[in-house]
Structures are given as C-alpha cells and as structure tokens.
Motif scaffolding. Sequence first.
Motif, short mmCIF file in Angstrom:
data_model
loop_
_atom_site.label_atom_id
_atom_site.label_comp_id
_atom_site.label_asym_id
_atom_site.label_seq_id
_atom_site.Cartn_x
_atom_site.Cartn_y
_atom_site.Cartn_z
N GLN A 37 -8.59 -8.66 3.84
CA GLN A 37 -7.47 -8.04 3.13
C GLN A 37 -7.11 -6.71 3.80
O GLN A 37 -7.98 -5.90 4.10
CB GLN A 37 -7.86 -7.77 1.67
N HIS A 96 -5.25 1.87 0.49
CA HIS A 96 -5.15 1.32 -0.86
C HIS A 96 -6.01 2.17 -1.80
O HIS A 96 -7.16 2.48 -1.47
CB HIS A 96 -5.63 -0.13 -0.86
N ASP A 146 -7.81 1.60 -4.31
CA ASP A 146 -9.12 1.03 -4.63
C ASP A 146 -10.14 1.21 -3.50
O ASP A 146 -11.34 1.01 -3.72
CB ASP A 146 -9.01 -0.45 -4.97
N TYR A 147 -9.68 1.56 -2.31
CA TYR A 147 -10.56 1.67 -1.15
C TYR A 147 -10.65 3.10 -0.60
O TYR A 147 -11.30 3.32 0.42
CB TYR A 147 -10.09 0.72 -0.05
N VAL A 160 -6.26 -3.06 3.87
CA VAL A 160 -6.53 -2.00 2.90
C VAL A 160 -6.05 -0.63 3.35
O VAL A 160 -6.15 0.34 2.60
CB VAL A 160 -8.04 -1.95 2.54
N ILE A 166 0.85 -1.20 0.00
CA ILE A 166 0.00 0.00 0.00
C ILE A 166 0.88 1.24 0.00
O ILE A 166 0.63 2.19 -0.75
CB ILE A 166 -0.97 -0.01 1.21
N MET A 223 2.23 2.04 -3.35
CA MET A 223 1.24 2.61 -4.27
C MET A 223 0.94 4.08 -3.95
O MET A 223 0.46 4.80 -4.82
CB MET A 223 -0.08 1.83 -4.19
N THR A 224 1.19 4.50 -2.72
CA THR A 224 0.74 5.82 -2.30
C THR A 224 1.86 6.79 -1.95
O THR A 224 1.59 7.95 -1.64
CB THR A 224 -0.21 5.71 -1.10
#
Length: 145
Positions: A53, A75, A77-78, A55, A17, A20-21
């Motif tokens: 999962q 994440h 997507d969340y 997130v 995560i 990605m961020t």
Amino acid sequence: MNLRSFQLSDVHAVSAIWKMTASQQKEQETLKMLSKQLGCDRDLVLVAEMDGQVVGAIVGTMDGSCGYFYCLAVHPDYQGRGIGRRLAVVLEERLRSKGVKRIEVMVDEGTEKLKPFYEHLGYFSICSDAMEKGWVFQPAETQVG
C-alpha cells in the motif's frame, strides 16, 4: 518499507494522501507539480509502500545545481514511523547523484507544520524577511560561513 519511483498507477493513492494532509487548493497545486515533474524526471517523484500500500510520497525538482522538495506527505495512520525521513533522504541522494549542490524546501502556511521536521533533518531557515509567505531551508552542510 519499500521506496521507489512513482508509477502512473500510484496517482489515486498519492492523491488520497494529499487530500488527507493538505488543503484542497494545495492538493490541486500539488497535482499540477506532480504532472509537471513526471514529464521532466520521474526519478525525482518517490513513493513509500508498506504491505503493498502506498503510504507516502515526495516530489523533487531541480533547476541547474539547485534541488527542491515539494509535496512531502505521509498517510496519517503511518506518520511517526520514519517514512517521511526516508523519503527525504532518498530524494536528497537522487538529487545529489544528478549534480545538485544545494537543496531547498519551501514551507508555506499549508506545510509550516513540517518546519521542525526539516530542521531535524539539518535544514535551516535562510529567509529573514517577515513578509515572506514561507521559509526556505537548505541542508546544514551547505551553509555559507
């Protein structure tokens, strides 16, 4: 959604995560902060799970009666589902239960996109120096008048 203290088995999901961020440099700094905090107080490192999962995650630290937020990440997507807000609120509760009277959040060039989020939670800027590399926020109820 389930919020809980970090477990060693979460390291890969949380690291993914952060990759990605955050920038690679920030991700490395974050992993160092995580390691340091886990050695002090694992209760201040939280993860959010949905359907088993991981997130989201947040790392908190404290120095005397002052608490600090680091490494809030959800994440992509969340995002927009209240996960970051819940992580921040639960971390605030845990910090206060340990005697923290003031909570600060450092916002730097890698996390400045979170400034409106923290303002929405009631934090405000206490830095006025244009040379600051970040902003420090604290909850509005602790403002000194």
